[in-house]
Design a protein around this motif. Structure first.
Motif, PDB file in Angstrom:
ATOM      1  N   THR A 147     -36.674  23.215  34.612  1.00  0.00           N
ATOM      2  CA  THR A 147     -35.332  23.339  34.042  1.00  0.00           C
ATOM      3  C   THR A 147     -34.949  24.776  33.673  1.00  0.00           C
ATOM      4  OG1 THR A 147     -36.136  22.926  31.776  1.00  0.00           O
ATOM      5  CG2 THR A 147     -35.465  21.011  33.093  1.00  0.00           C
ATOM      6  N   THR A 150     -31.826  26.455  35.201  1.00  0.00           N
ATOM      7  CA  THR A 150     -30.545  25.955  34.703  1.00  0.00           C
ATOM      8  C   THR A 150     -30.259  26.513  33.316  1.00  0.00           C
ATOM      9  OG1 THR A 150     -30.860  23.911  35.948  1.00  0.00           O
ATOM     10  CG2 THR A 150     -29.178  23.890  34.235  1.00  0.00           C
ATOM     11  N   THR A 216     -31.749  14.766  33.095  1.00  0.00           N
ATOM     12  CA  THR A 216     -30.298  14.690  32.892  1.00  0.00           C
ATOM     13  C   THR A 216     -29.921  14.260  31.480  1.00  0.00           C
ATOM     14  OG1 THR A 216     -30.272  12.390  33.683  1.00  0.00           O
ATOM     15  CG2 THR A 216     -29.925  14.121  35.327  1.00  0.00           C
ATOM     16  N   PRO A 221     -27.676  17.948  35.396  1.00  0.00           N
ATOM     17  CA  PRO A 221     -28.941  17.864  36.149  1.00  0.00           C
ATOM     18  C   PRO A 221     -29.773  19.125  35.957  1.00  0.00           C
ATOM     19  CG  PRO A 221     -27.125  18.352  37.641  1.00  0.00           C
ATOM     20  CD  PRO A 221     -26.512  18.141  36.283  1.00  0.00           C
ATOM     21  N   ASN A 225     -31.418  18.490  41.813  1.00  0.00           N
ATOM     22  CA  ASN A 225     -30.700  17.330  42.341  1.00  0.00           C
ATOM     23  C   ASN A 225     -31.584  16.118  42.594  1.00  0.00           C
ATOM     24  OD1 ASN A 225     -28.278  18.839  42.409  1.00  0.00           O
ATOM     25  ND2 ASN A 225     -28.858  19.737  44.377  1.00  0.00           N
ATOM     26  N   PRO A 227     -34.254  13.142  41.014  1.00  0.00           N
ATOM     27  CA  PRO A 227     -34.552  12.478  39.737  1.00  0.00           C
ATOM     28  C   PRO A 227     -35.989  12.712  39.297  1.00  0.00           C
ATOM     29  CG  PRO A 227     -34.539  10.875  41.520  1.00  0.00           C
ATOM     30  CD  PRO A 227     -34.102  12.175  42.121  1.00  0.00           C
ATOM     31  N   GLU A 256     -31.415   7.880  34.655  1.00  0.00           N
ATOM     32  CA  GLU A 256     -31.638   9.119  35.410  1.00  0.00           C
ATOM     33  C   GLU A 256     -31.027   9.005  36.803  1.00  0.00           C
ATOM     34  OE1 GLU A 256     -33.555  13.005  36.225  1.00  0.00           O
ATOM     35  OE2 GLU A 256     -32.861  11.927  34.441  1.00  0.00           O
ATOM     36  N   HIS A 259     -27.150   9.210  36.725  1.00  0.00           N
ATOM     37  CA  HIS A 259     -26.702  10.604  36.566  1.00  0.00           C
ATOM     38  C   HIS A 259     -26.779  11.354  37.896  1.00  0.00           C
ATOM     39  CE1 HIS A 259     -27.299  10.303  32.078  1.00  0.00           C
ATOM     40  NE2 HIS A 259     -26.291  11.146  32.101  1.00  0.00           N
ATOM     41  N   ILE A 260     -27.894  11.209  38.588  1.00  0.00           N
ATOM     42  CA  ILE A 260     -28.087  11.932  39.847  1.00  0.00           C
ATOM     43  C   ILE A 260     -27.038  11.508  40.875  1.00  0.00           C
ATOM     44  CG2 ILE A 260     -29.652  12.256  41.801  1.00  0.00           C
ATOM     45  CD1 ILE A 260     -30.446  13.852  39.344  1.00  0.00           C
ATOM     46  N   PHE A 263     -23.519  13.183  39.959  1.00  0.00           N
ATOM     47  CA  PHE A 263     -23.406  14.609  40.259  1.00  0.00           C
ATOM     48  C   PHE A 263     -23.488  14.879  41.759  1.00  0.00           C
ATOM     49  CE2 PHE A 263     -24.179  15.041  35.742  1.00  0.00           C
ATOM     50  CZ  PHE A 263     -23.388  16.129  35.415  1.00  0.00           C
ATOM     51  N   ARG A 270     -20.498  19.675  37.946  1.00  0.00           N
ATOM     52  CA  ARG A 270     -21.413  20.614  37.290  1.00  0.00           C
ATOM     53  C   ARG A 270     -20.689  21.921  36.964  1.00  0.00           C
ATOM     54  NH1 ARG A 270     -25.243  24.687  38.446  1.00  0.00           N
ATOM     55  NH2 ARG A 270     -27.222  24.449  37.315  1.00  0.00           N
TER      56      ARG A 270
END
Length: 474
Positions: A147, A150, A216, A221, A225, A227, A256, A259-260, A263, A270
């Motif tokens: 992560t 990000t 997420t 995310p 991209n 999970p 999860e 969410h994926i 997006f 995003r």
């Protein structure tokens, strides 16, 4: 160092090496004695007592040494910028360390199997197709690594604005006779600020690594991209629940995966959220009085007080009207994301006995935020949580009833269709408001096309023979 200073070990025995413990402490920290030959006995009595107590607590002293050495080492490394990312990553890994079991083969298989089942259930609850990637079970330390890229996107602008504001505030408030000297030290201030921000950011991210279930949890995310799931955190969450562990795991995997899918099928989303964060960051203002207050409250006996004070106020910005607007945009977007996921997962998990209880627990957790999430919010002034989760969930339920699954999900097809805070207040009026807005836009487009093509009739300025129009009064 004074010759008459008694050299005793913490346990009361003589120090066979004849070293002053205070000298040792500062030697470990800075590679030498106190500046200018300062004698520790010349320090205020309460400070001497605190230092004496500190040397009797090896763990506290070790923590202080480590933190100070990290900070000094980071400044000496020459890494510039608003955030010292090397220090951020190291601090995050240390904060996430401890009880972080390696993901075993059977656990990885269980997560992968739950992922495949979850995708089948989601096929019936949303018009969005699966992203087509398998679930990966990861440790907390791996979550930090996955992560961090990000976090760089989310915090770089915030850190840059804070660094500039902090340097500017320190320069502006300095006495006139010192301003020329401080002007030459701006690079040092920036490096120090970058190191301190990196340490605090890393500590906050490492704390989050102990709380999150996947990539997420905060509505973005974070891990890319694909999970992911952190089984150790899922197991810890389910320990006090009556629900079977497999049901808890499956419910988290459903969230999860939802969410994926969102997006992946709304690639603009995003950027929409990140732009709100960037808008917020551009207006950062630092309250120097809070910095001074935080520094006064640091307890030398408690090395962690440096971190807590920094998190609780040292870097906390003051919000302007423009920032409040950006935060409202951010909170609405996060609420819509979480509300959609909440509604879709509720449909997909209808046959899961513990789904209702798990849904309510996660609603509360997501709306209030855990300790680590609150620490991150205090650090950068951003609360990445949906304040209006229940309203957003009710909105998507109304859209499902009115338009069906495909019609509900089609709202995500373009950013211009993004519901507003007003729509969360009145879901029933959303369609009519959208129709009126689209009609107004259509009229504007039609008028513009006519103007550009010369389609508007020109005003009559005379007869066909070129003479002036007859005056009716003549």
């Amino acid at each position: 160092m004074a010759d008459n200073h008694e050299n005793n070990r913490p346990d009361g025995s003589d120090d066979d090496n004849g070293k002053d413990p205070f000298a040792e402490m500062f030697s470990n920290l800075f590679g030498g004695n106190l500046p200018g030959g300062m004698n520790p006995q010349d320090l205020p009595e309460d400070v001497q007592k605190q230092l004496g107590d500190l040397q009797n607590n090896p763990q506290a002293m070790q923590n202080m040494f480590r933190q100070m050495q990290q900070l000094m080492g980071a400044m000496a490394s020459g890494e510039s910028g608003p955030v010292n990312w090397s220090l951020a990553i190291d601090s995050a890994r240390q904060a996430a360390a401890g009880d972080d079991p390696t993901v075993t083969g059977p656990r990885q298989q269980a997560v992968a199997d739950a992922g495949r089942l979850a995708e089948m259930w989601l096929d019936q609850a949303t018009a969005f197709d699966s992203a087509g990637t398998d679930f990966t079970a990861i440790s907390r330390a791996q979550w930090v690594t996955k992560t961090m890229d990000t976090w760089k996107v989310l915090t770089s602008d915030v850190a840059q604005s804070m660094s500039e504001a902090m340097t500017r505030a320190m320069t502006d408030q300095a006495p006139e006779e010192m301003k020329s000297m401080l002007a030459g030290a701006q690079g040092m201030f920036q490096n120090l600020g970058g190191a301190m921000f990196g340490m605090q950011l890393g500590t906050a991210v490492g704390g989050l690594a102990k709380d999150v279930f996947g990539g997420t949890d905060i509505g973005l995310p974070l891990a890319g991209n694909s999970p992911v799931l952190v089984p150790a955190n899922v197991s810890a969450f389910g320990e006090d629940l009556e629900a079977p562990e497999q049901e808890v795991l499956l419910f988290m995997v459903l969230r999860e995966a939802a969410h994926i899918r969102l997006f992946a099928r709304a690639p603009w989303l995003r950027g929409h959220v990140v732009s709100a964060i960037e808008s917020y960051a551009r207006g950062i203002h630092i309250d120097m009085s809070k910095i001074e207050e935080s520094l006064r409250d640091i307890d030398p006996m408690n090395p962690e007080s440096f971190q807590s004070q920094a998190i609780e106020g040292l870097f906390t910005p003051q919000h302007s009207d423009a920032q409040r607007s950006a935060l409202e945009k951010l909170e609405t977007a996060l609420a819509l994301i979480e509300g959609w996921v909440d509604q879709v997962v509720a449909e997909a998990s209808a046959n899961l006995p513990a789904a209702g209880a798990l849904r309510e627990m996660l609603r509360r957790r997501r709306a209030t935020g855990g300790p680590a999430e609150q620490a991150f919010a205090s650090l950068v002034g951003l609360e990445l949580r949906p304040r209006r989760l229940r309203d957003a969930s009710a909105f998507w339920a109304a859209m499902r009833e009115e338009r069906g699954v495909a019609g509900r999900d089609d709202i995500w097809s373009h950013p211009d269709l993004m519901p507003t805070s007003e729509d969360l207040d009145d879901p029933a009026g959303f369609t009519e408001r959208r129709r009126l807005a689209e009609a107004a836009d259509s009229e504007i487009d039609e008028a513009l096309d006519k103007l550009l093509s010369g389609g508007f009739d020109e005003p009559d300025t005379g007869d066909s023979d070129g003479s002036a129009p007859e005056d009716p009064k003549a």
